[in-house]
Design a protein around this motif. Structure first.
Motif, PDB file in Angstrom:
ATOM      1  N   ALA A   1       3.182 -54.204  40.774  1.00  0.00           N
ATOM      2  CA  ALA A   1       3.289 -53.213  41.863  1.00  0.00           C
ATOM      3  C   ALA A   1       3.522 -51.858  41.195  1.00  0.00           C
ATOM      4  N   SER A   2       2.487 -51.392  40.503  1.00  0.00           N
ATOM      5  CA  SER A   2       2.698 -50.330  39.502  1.00  0.00           C
ATOM      6  C   SER A   2       2.857 -48.938  40.085  1.00  0.00           C
ATOM      7  N   ALA A   3       2.624 -48.794  41.395  1.00  0.00           N
ATOM      8  CA  ALA A   3       2.915 -47.490  42.006  1.00  0.00           C
ATOM      9  C   ALA A   3       4.423 -47.307  42.186  1.00  0.00           C
ATOM     10  N   TYR A   4       5.159 -48.404  42.131  1.00  0.00           N
ATOM     11  CA  TYR A   4       6.597 -48.356  42.463  1.00  0.00           C
ATOM     12  C   TYR A   4       7.510 -48.707  41.302  1.00  0.00           C
ATOM     13  N   GLU A   5       6.961 -49.418  40.323  1.00  0.00           N
ATOM     14  CA  GLU A   5       7.760 -49.877  39.179  1.00  0.00           C
ATOM     15  C   GLU A   5       6.983 -49.557  37.908  1.00  0.00           C
ATOM     16  N   PRO A   6       7.662 -49.515  36.759  1.00  0.00           N
ATOM     17  CA  PRO A   6       6.942 -49.236  35.517  1.00  0.00           C
ATOM     18  C   PRO A   6       5.825 -50.264  35.293  1.00  0.00           C
ATOM     19  N   GLU A   7       4.622 -49.752  35.073  1.00  0.00           N
ATOM     20  CA  GLU A   7       3.450 -50.642  35.000  1.00  0.00           C
ATOM     21  C   GLU A   7       3.586 -51.687  33.903  1.00  0.00           C
ATOM     22  N   ASN A   8       2.989 -52.856  34.168  1.00  0.00           N
ATOM     23  CA  ASN A   8       2.938 -53.919  33.153  1.00  0.00           C
ATOM     24  C   ASN A   8       4.320 -54.317  32.627  1.00  0.00           C
ATOM     25  N   THR A   9       5.313 -54.305  33.511  1.00  0.00           N
ATOM     26  CA  THR A   9       6.646 -54.805  33.130  1.00  0.00           C
ATOM     27  C   THR A   9       7.011 -55.985  34.032  1.00  0.00           C
TER      28      THR A   9
END
Ligand code: G3P
Ligand code: CA
Length: 237
Positions: free
Chosen positions: A19-27
């Motif tokens: 959910a990369s708009a809201y959390e650091p991507e690819n984590t």
């Protein structure tokens, strides 16, 4: 366990880099958020550390997504794990993602580098996760290598230009094409489906675009904002 084959007849949402708009991507944080929202598929990018560990990061360097500098393939796992990938998150190992989220979502595993193909295959083999992984790549030879290893693996060809992506995917024996969304025209969608391919455009963060693509008959869309689009999913119950 959710399988790739469970998705093929329905419209579904793929969480792009989580959910990369809201959390650091690819984590892990981004992937957990996506699963909590109800995403049935999570996409992420695999590269190798200098010492050969498959890790989840999009770019060739760590500069954009972490507090570090340098090329991913010139940093050891220890050096990569010392970095902050956002909100205190660490760059995940592929093993960590598979071990923590198996069964909770289908994985769209994107091979970003040639050397990652073999270790990724071994990680999936070790856990017997074949039915819940779609291996994806811009490079047809990655997909051929995967099918040579296991002819039952699910593979999908990503493309960013108009051209012969659909025909190439069919020739390879892929089950899916993943076009940049602007190339998912009504005609392209119909052609992919005529050839028996799933078609899953990326990256769609606008509900009106997603609705239009769904009306064309795409199987799903990849998005950074799954919460915006999940209401378009077909009923899975
Ligand atoms: O799912 C395909 C898409 O992720 C490819 O583009 O640059 O976001 O890895 P990129
Ligand atoms: Ca990707």
């Amino acid at each position: 366990m959710l399988k790739v084959s469970d998705l093929s007849s329905r419209f579904f949402i793929v969480a792009h880099r989580g959910a990369s708009a809201y959390e650091p991507e690819n984590t892990m944080r981004s992937f957990r958020h996506a699963v909590k929202l109800g995403c049935k598929a999570v996409e992420f990018d695999v590269r190798l550390s200098k010492d050969g560990y498959p890790i989840i990061i999009h770019d060739e360097t760590v500069d954009r997504t972490t507090n570090g500098h340098g090329r991913v393939n010139e940093l050891s796992l220890e050096e990569l794990k010392a970095l902050d990938a956002g909100l205190g998150e660490k760059i995940p190992l592929l093993d960590e993602v598979l071990d923590n989220l198996s069964g909770r979502a289908v994985f769209f595993i994107e091979l970003k580098v040639d050397d990652a193909v073999k270790p990724v295959l071994e990680a999936v083999e070790d856990r017997d996760l074949w039915s819940s992984v779609l291996f994806i790549s811009f490079k047809p030879f990655h997909l051929r290598e995967i099918l040579n290893y296991n002819s039952d693996a699910y593979v999908g060809l990503i493309y960013f230009k108009s051209g012969d992506g659909i025909v190439t995917a069919r020739r390879i024996g892929a089950i899916a094409v993943l076009p940049y969304y602007r190339f998912a025209s009504k005609r392209a969608v119909a052609f992919a489906k005529k050839l028996g391919l799933m078609i899953i455009p990326w990256t769609v963060d606008d509900i009106s675009v997603a609705k239009k693509l769904k009306s064309y008959g795409v199987n799903g869309v990849a998005t950074n904002k799954p919460d915006l689009l999940l209401s378009l999913e077909d009923n899975y119950s």
